[in-house]
Design a protein around this motif. Structure first.
Motif, PDB file in Angstrom:
ATOM      1  N   UNK A 154      41.601   6.910 -31.279  1.00  0.00           N
ATOM      2  CA  UNK A 154      40.872   5.821 -31.918  1.00  0.00           C
ATOM      3  C   UNK A 154      39.740   6.329 -32.793  1.00  0.00           C
ATOM      4  N   UNK A 155      39.062   7.360 -32.328  1.00  0.00           N
ATOM      5  CA  UNK A 155      37.931   7.891 -33.063  1.00  0.00           C
ATOM      6  C   UNK A 155      37.048   8.727 -32.165  1.00  0.00           C
ATOM      7  N   UNK A 156      35.888   9.088 -32.680  1.00  0.00           N
ATOM      8  CA  UNK A 156      34.943   9.961 -31.975  1.00  0.00           C
ATOM      9  C   UNK A 156      33.583   9.278 -31.913  1.00  0.00           C
ATOM     10  N   UNK A 157      32.990   9.294 -30.734  1.00  0.00           N
ATOM     11  CA  UNK A 157      31.626   8.792 -30.565  1.00  0.00           C
ATOM     12  C   UNK A 157      30.714   9.952 -30.213  1.00  0.00           C
ATOM     13  N   UNK A 158      29.605  10.091 -30.928  1.00  0.00           N
ATOM     14  CA  UNK A 158      28.693  11.216 -30.728  1.00  0.00           C
ATOM     15  C   UNK A 158      27.333  10.704 -30.278  1.00  0.00           C
ATOM     16  N   UNK A 159      26.851  11.210 -29.143  1.00  0.00           N
ATOM     17  CA  UNK A 159      25.528  10.864 -28.637  1.00  0.00           C
ATOM     18  C   UNK A 159      24.535  11.963 -28.957  1.00  0.00           C
ATOM     19  N   UNK A 160      23.403  11.570 -29.548  1.00  0.00           N
ATOM     20  CA  UNK A 160      22.386  12.526 -29.982  1.00  0.00           C
ATOM     21  C   UNK A 160      21.003  12.076 -29.524  1.00  0.00           C
ATOM     22  N   UNK A 161      20.185  12.974 -28.998  1.00  0.00           N
ATOM     23  CA  UNK A 161      18.802  12.602 -28.692  1.00  0.00           C
ATOM     24  C   UNK A 161      18.039  12.342 -29.987  1.00  0.00           C
ATOM     25  N   UNK A 162      17.104  11.422 -29.951  1.00  0.00           N
ATOM     26  CA  UNK A 162      16.266  11.191 -31.119  1.00  0.00           C
ATOM     27  C   UNK A 162      16.478   9.824 -31.738  1.00  0.00           C
ATOM     28  N   UNK A 163      15.954   9.654 -32.938  1.00  0.00           N
ATOM     29  CA  UNK A 163      16.038   8.379 -33.651  1.00  0.00           C
ATOM     30  C   UNK A 163      17.338   8.341 -34.448  1.00  0.00           C
ATOM     31  N   UNK A 164      18.251   7.489 -34.015  1.00  0.00           N
ATOM     32  CA  UNK A 164      19.580   7.412 -34.625  1.00  0.00           C
ATOM     33  C   UNK A 164      19.777   6.030 -35.238  1.00  0.00           C
ATOM     34  N   UNK A 165      20.115   5.996 -36.518  1.00  0.00           N
ATOM     35  CA  UNK A 165      20.498   4.744 -37.175  1.00  0.00           C
ATOM     36  C   UNK A 165      22.020   4.644 -37.122  1.00  0.00           C
ATOM     37  N   UNK A 166      22.503   3.980 -36.085  1.00  0.00           N
ATOM     38  CA  UNK A 166      23.937   3.972 -35.804  1.00  0.00           C
ATOM     39  C   UNK A 166      24.751   3.363 -36.945  1.00  0.00           C
ATOM     40  N   UNK A 167      24.287   2.239 -37.499  1.00  0.00           N
ATOM     41  CA  UNK A 167      25.058   1.574 -38.552  1.00  0.00           C
ATOM     42  C   UNK A 167      25.187   2.444 -39.795  1.00  0.00           C
ATOM     43  N   UNK A 168      24.133   3.181 -40.113  1.00  0.00           N
ATOM     44  CA  UNK A 168      24.161   4.051 -41.285  1.00  0.00           C
ATOM     45  C   UNK A 168      24.835   5.378 -40.981  1.00  0.00           C
ATOM     46  N   UNK A 169      24.933   5.729 -39.686  1.00  0.00           N
ATOM     47  CA  UNK A 169      25.528   7.006 -39.302  1.00  0.00           C
ATOM     48  C   UNK A 169      24.603   8.175 -39.501  1.00  0.00           C
ATOM     49  N   UNK A 170      23.278   7.882 -39.555  1.00  0.00           N
ATOM     50  CA  UNK A 170      22.292   8.909 -39.893  1.00  0.00           C
ATOM     51  C   UNK A 170      21.393   9.227 -38.696  1.00  0.00           C
ATOM     52  N   UNK A 171      21.140  10.521 -38.489  1.00  0.00           N
ATOM     53  CA  UNK A 171      20.185  10.985 -37.490  1.00  0.00           C
ATOM     54  C   UNK A 171      18.848  11.177 -38.201  1.00  0.00           C
ATOM     55  N   UNK A 172      17.888  10.338 -37.884  1.00  0.00           N
ATOM     56  CA  UNK A 172      16.605  10.391 -38.591  1.00  0.00           C
ATOM     57  C   UNK A 172      15.691  11.495 -38.069  1.00  0.00           C
ATOM     58  N   UNK A 173      15.596  11.618 -36.756  1.00  0.00           N
ATOM     59  CA  UNK A 173      14.675  12.617 -36.196  1.00  0.00           C
ATOM     60  C   UNK A 173      15.188  13.059 -34.841  1.00  0.00           C
ATOM     61  N   UNK A 174      15.227  14.375 -34.613  1.00  0.00           N
ATOM     62  CA  UNK A 174      15.779  14.909 -33.363  1.00  0.00           C
ATOM     63  C   UNK A 174      15.231  16.305 -33.120  1.00  0.00           C
ATOM     64  N   UNK A 175      15.521  16.828 -31.924  1.00  0.00           N
ATOM     65  CA  UNK A 175      15.166  18.214 -31.638  1.00  0.00           C
ATOM     66  C   UNK A 175      15.920  19.166 -32.557  1.00  0.00           C
ATOM     67  N   UNK A 176      17.090  18.748 -33.050  1.00  0.00           N
ATOM     68  CA  UNK A 176      17.858  19.545 -34.006  1.00  0.00           C
ATOM     69  C   UNK A 176      17.325  19.231 -35.410  1.00  0.00           C
ATOM     70  N   UNK A 177      16.219  19.861 -35.756  1.00  0.00           N
ATOM     71  CA  UNK A 177      15.529  19.506 -36.997  1.00  0.00           C
ATOM     72  C   UNK A 177      16.392  19.728 -38.238  1.00  0.00           C
ATOM     73  N   UNK A 178      17.332  20.670 -38.168  1.00  0.00           N
ATOM     74  CA  UNK A 178      18.190  20.902 -39.344  1.00  0.00           C
ATOM     75  C   UNK A 178      19.253  19.809 -39.506  1.00  0.00           C
ATOM     76  N   UNK A 179      19.332  18.888 -38.527  1.00  0.00           N
ATOM     77  CA  UNK A 179      20.241  17.746 -38.634  1.00  0.00           C
ATOM     78  C   UNK A 179      19.507  16.479 -39.086  1.00  0.00           C
ATOM     79  N   UNK A 180      18.185  16.548 -39.140  1.00  0.00           N
ATOM     80  CA  UNK A 180      17.407  15.362 -39.479  1.00  0.00           C
ATOM     81  C   UNK A 180      17.776  14.823 -40.862  1.00  0.00           C
ATOM     82  N   UNK A 181      17.941  13.478 -40.916  1.00  0.00           N
ATOM     83  CA  UNK A 181      18.264  12.760 -42.158  1.00  0.00           C
ATOM     84  C   UNK A 181      19.641  13.122 -42.730  1.00  0.00           C
ATOM     85  N   UNK A 182      20.507  13.680 -41.878  1.00  0.00           N
ATOM     86  CA  UNK A 182      21.876  13.970 -42.297  1.00  0.00           C
ATOM     87  C   UNK A 182      22.787  12.824 -41.858  1.00  0.00           C
TER      88      UNK A 182
END
Length: 320
Positions: free
Chosen positions: A149-177
């Motif tokens: 069906x698909x893949x669901x990914x759980x990430x610590x931090x501020x996640x905008x689920x509808x946009x699919x964007x990680x705003x802020x997390x311990x993984x700083x190189x993933x921020x705003x991606x």
């Protein structure tokens, strides 16, 4: 076309989603009970259930003779449930301690799972590695790709689920991606992302075997502290996806430095990260503490259990 006609496809989609949710949470269940719980007409239920049966997602079967539901109508009820192996979903959680990947069937049963050490690299490199790990798990499961069906990914931090964007997390190189978009392109299956604590709360609501109110708070104390809220069985996220980030409430003005940049946050005192820091500080002041033996003299091996294990040995430097 009338305004009502314009909305018809959307209404049909919403009805099917609600019916699938009820079957998932309460199945096996009868059509009559679904109609009652959703306040939908029997023809609406029949149309949607028939469609699900034709697509091989659900099946019907006679209820056990001891089932009293609808007995007053003078007939033995027919139950509906998901076909367990009709489809599968991939779940991923990335946290500071590990990357965990699993595959679940339509009853929420785990078919296969793997765990990897946390990834440390550039964003593109980590995306490639994650996609390869997911592909490897699917290949090892023996499940055909068309059943995924698909893949669901759980990430610590501020996640905008509808946009699919990680705003802020311990993984700083993933921020705003745009994690959802970038991983979808690599896997060629739908990808959704969400805050990992909210996913855990949703899992508790879906899979928990104990009775609970339809509104509750779920505390997760790990690398940080989170408290997702479910109100009337719906997750509350807030406009900026920060609802539930309880760890960043300031409890001491001008207190300990927090990873978010502010001082005095709850997370700086009570999270696993804070516990590890406090344990190391205690070890520095107590060179004969049992905690040194527990980590083989290497302070870098201290984890969230070290102080508790020392406490069990009646070490005065351990947590009281």
């Amino acid at each position: 076309m009338t305004a009502r006609g314009t909305n018809l496809p959307r209404v049909k989609k919403q009805n099917e989603a609600l019916i699938k949710e009820i079957i998932y949470k309460y199945g096996p269940i009868s059509r009559g009970k679904i109609a009652e719980m959703l306040s939908l007409t029997p023809p609406t239920i029949t149309t949607n259930v028939t469609s699900l049966i034709e697509r091989g997602l659900v099946y019907e079967f006679p209820a056990d003779a001891s089932d009293v539901e609808e007995r007053s109508l003078g007939r033995r009820p027919v139950k509906i449930d998901f076909v367990q192996d009709a489809r599968y979903a991939i779940g991923v959680e990335l946290n500071p301690y590990q990357t965990a990947i699993c595959m679940l069937d339509l009853h929420g049963n785990e078919k296969i799972s793997v765990k990897y050490p946390p990834m440390n690299g550039e964003y593109v490199e980590e995306m490639d590695a994650l996609a390869q790990s997911i592909d490897k798990l699917i290949a090892g499961s023996g499940v055909d790709m068309e059943k995924i069906l698909g893949v669901g990914v759980g990430l610590p931090g501020f996640v905008e689920a509808k946009a699919g964007v990680l705003r802020e997390s311990f993984k700083t190189n993933w921020n705003n991606k745009n994690i959802a978009r970038d991983l979808t392109r690599r896997l060629e299956v739908p990808v959704l992302i969400e805050n990992n604590a909210r996913i855990r709360a949703a899992g508790e609501e879906m899979f928990g075997k104990t009775l609970r109110p339809d509104s509750f708070a779920y505390y997760l104390i790990s690398y940080g502290i989170a408290c997702p809220l479910l109100v009337k069985n719906r997750m509350i996220t807030g406009e900026n996806a920060s609802t539930g980030e309880a760890g960043h409430m300031v409890i001491f003005a001008d207190g300990e430095q927090c990873t978010c940049g502010r001082k005095g946050c709850w997370e700086a005192y009570s999270s696993a990260t804070a516990l590890i820091r406090q344990t190391k500080e205690a070890m520095g002041k107590n060179l004969d503490s049992a905690m040194w033996t527990l980590v083989d003299g290497d302070i870098n091996k201290v984890d969230g259990r070290t102080a508790f294990n020392a406490m069990r040995k009646n070490d005065p430097a351990g947590i009281k």
